[in-house]
Write a protein that holds these residues in place. Structure first.
Motif, short mmCIF file in Angstrom:
data_model
loop_
_atom_site.label_atom_id
_atom_site.label_comp_id
_atom_site.label_asym_id
_atom_site.label_seq_id
_atom_site.Cartn_x
_atom_site.Cartn_y
_atom_site.Cartn_z
N ARG A 106 18.05 -6.01 58.02
CA ARG A 106 16.79 -6.26 57.37
C ARG A 106 16.44 -5.09 56.32
NH1 ARG A 106 15.49 -3.43 61.88
NH2 ARG A 106 14.21 -1.94 61.84
N CYS A 107 15.74 -5.44 55.31
CA CYS A 107 15.26 -4.55 54.18
C CYS A 107 14.23 -5.20 53.27
CB CYS A 107 16.73 -4.42 53.52
SG CYS A 107 17.23 -5.61 52.44
N ALA A 108 13.75 -4.60 52.24
CA ALA A 108 12.86 -5.08 51.40
C ALA A 108 13.48 -4.93 49.94
CB ALA A 108 11.46 -4.32 51.46
N VAL A 109 13.37 -6.00 49.10
CA VAL A 109 14.05 -5.80 47.98
C VAL A 109 12.78 -6.19 46.97
CG1 VAL A 109 16.46 -6.44 48.66
CG2 VAL A 109 14.90 -8.40 47.89
N VAL A 110 12.93 -5.82 45.75
CA VAL A 110 12.34 -6.10 44.62
C VAL A 110 12.76 -7.28 43.74
CG1 VAL A 110 10.93 -5.16 42.64
CG2 VAL A 110 11.39 -3.72 44.58
N VAL A 111 12.02 -8.18 43.57
CA VAL A 111 12.42 -9.50 42.84
C VAL A 111 11.54 -9.66 41.79
CG1 VAL A 111 13.99 -10.33 44.50
CG2 VAL A 111 11.50 -11.02 44.48
N LEU A 112 11.43 -10.62 40.77
CA LEU A 112 10.71 -10.91 39.85
C LEU A 112 9.84 -12.42 40.25
CD1 LEU A 112 12.21 -10.61 36.40
CD2 LEU A 112 10.40 -9.06 37.66
N CYS A 113 8.72 -12.39 40.46
CA CYS A 113 7.85 -13.55 40.65
C CYS A 113 8.09 -14.68 39.63
CB CYS A 113 6.44 -13.20 41.10
SG CYS A 113 5.35 -14.75 41.05
N GLN A 114 8.38 -15.63 39.80
CA GLN A 114 8.75 -16.66 39.19
C GLN A 114 7.46 -17.46 38.44
OE1 GLN A 114 12.11 -17.13 37.74
NE2 GLN A 114 11.94 -15.28 38.67
N ARG A 115 6.30 -17.21 38.99
CA ARG A 115 5.04 -17.76 38.54
C ARG A 115 4.30 -16.88 37.56
NH1 ARG A 115 1.92 -18.15 43.28
NH2 ARG A 115 3.00 -20.30 43.98
N CYS A 116 4.38 -15.44 37.89
CA CYS A 116 3.76 -14.53 36.96
C CYS A 116 4.61 -13.59 36.29
CB CYS A 116 2.55 -13.82 37.55
SG CYS A 116 3.37 -12.65 38.89
N LEU A 117 6.02 -13.41 36.64
CA LEU A 117 7.08 -12.53 36.18
C LEU A 117 6.66 -11.34 36.28
CD1 LEU A 117 7.86 -14.66 32.64
CD2 LEU A 117 9.08 -14.72 35.11
N HIS A 138 4.50 -14.75 44.36
CA HIS A 138 3.65 -14.03 45.16
C HIS A 138 2.93 -15.30 45.94
CE1 HIS A 138 3.87 -10.95 42.22
NE2 HIS A 138 3.59 -10.15 43.16
N ASN A 139 2.40 -15.09 47.06
CA ASN A 139 1.44 -16.16 47.67
C ASN A 139 0.32 -16.14 46.75
OD1 ASN A 139 3.06 -16.41 49.96
ND2 ASN A 139 2.04 -14.77 50.94
N ALA A 140 -0.34 -15.09 46.02
CA ALA A 140 -1.26 -15.00 45.35
C ALA A 140 -1.04 -14.10 44.13
CB ALA A 140 -2.75 -14.77 46.07
N CYS A 141 -0.63 -14.40 42.82
CA CYS A 141 -0.41 -13.44 41.89
C CYS A 141 -1.37 -12.24 41.51
CB CYS A 141 -0.09 -14.14 40.75
SG CYS A 141 1.83 -15.24 40.63
N PRO A 142 -1.19 -11.21 41.39
CA PRO A 142 -2.00 -10.08 41.34
C PRO A 142 -3.04 -10.25 39.95
CG PRO A 142 0.05 -9.20 41.16
CD PRO A 142 0.12 -10.76 41.59
N GLU A 143 -2.27 -10.75 38.94
CA GLU A 143 -3.09 -10.89 37.40
C GLU A 143 -3.16 -12.44 37.26
OE1 GLU A 143 -3.41 -8.53 35.14
OE2 GLU A 143 -3.07 -6.79 36.70
N PRO A 144 -4.21 -12.70 36.89
CA PRO A 144 -4.37 -14.24 36.30
C PRO A 144 -3.37 -14.53 35.43
CG PRO A 144 -6.45 -13.04 35.64
CD PRO A 144 -5.39 -11.98 36.21
N LEU A 145 -3.04 -15.77 35.50
CA LEU A 145 -1.90 -16.21 34.69
C LEU A 145 -2.20 -16.32 33.26
CD1 LEU A 145 -0.15 -18.81 37.32
CD2 LEU A 145 0.41 -16.38 36.90
N LEU A 146 -3.32 -16.96 32.91
CA LEU A 146 -3.51 -16.79 31.52
C LEU A 146 -4.60 -15.29 31.15
CD1 LEU A 146 -4.70 -20.64 30.97
CD2 LEU A 146 -2.57 -19.25 30.19
#
Length: 184
Positions: free
Chosen positions: A76-87, A147-155
């Motif tokens: 197990r570990c935790a990695v940092v990836v790019l959210c494909q919804r909000c980048l 993300h389950n819910a992106c931290p920033e609005p997409l627009l």
């Protein structure tokens, strides 16, 4: 009798399973170059959490047949990836829990792989455990991280304002071609 020590970089799988041994440890993520290539962090990112792993060997006796050689892996570990919804970067936990059956040759591995849901591998003289852990973590990466819910609005506000302005009719330019204007 002295307990045998096993080297994870050159693991004798059969002897490890026969001895019903266990190993555990942790490795820095930077050590896993193929895994890091698909992440949003640099290879020299010392802040990445370590990969924690456990391995247990087992030899299962079967009546009238050769004993089966098994390895049971947890990582197990935790990695940092790019959210494909909000980048934006996001932390993705990875957890692997796999069991591997080792067989004598490739033909038997292919046959058993078709018949069984177990992971079947060919028994080798030595196994690099780090490569196996890295392979399994790569397979555990999500195809489309989000993300389950992106931290920033997409627009953002500027994009929303552009979307609200009136747009010309797409065929308005054709009207000017049809009507040449007043004749003098």
């Amino acid at each position: 009798m002295k307990e045998r020590s096993f080297d994870p970089s050159r693991l004798d799988v059969q002897a490890f399973a026969r001895a019903a041994s266990a190993l555990s440890g942790q490795w820095p993520q930077q050590r896993m170059q193929r895994l890091c290539a698909g992440l949003a962090t640099a290879l020299d990112d010392a802040g990445a959490p370590d990969i924690v792993w456990n391995l247990r060997g087992e030899e299962r006796q079967r009546s009238g047949a050769r004993a089966e050689t098994w390895l049971h892996l947890q990582a197990r570990c935790a990695v940092v990836v790019l959210c494909q919804r909000c980048l934006m970067r996001m932390q993705q936990p990875l957890e692997v829990q796999r069991s591997f059956l080792f067989v004598a040759d490739e033909a038997e591995a292919e046959r058993l792989d078709e018949e069984s849901d177990d992971d079947v591998m060919v028994l080798t003289r030595s196994l690099d455990l780090a490569e196996l852990v890295e392979d399994e973590l790569i397979l555990a990466l999500p195809l489309v991280p989000r993300h389950n819910a992106c931290p920033e609005p997409l627009l953002d506000a500027a994009q929303a304002a552009l979307d609200e302005r009136p747009r010309p009719h797409p065929f308005a330019v054709l009207q000017t071609l049809r009507d040449p204007g007043p004749k003098s």
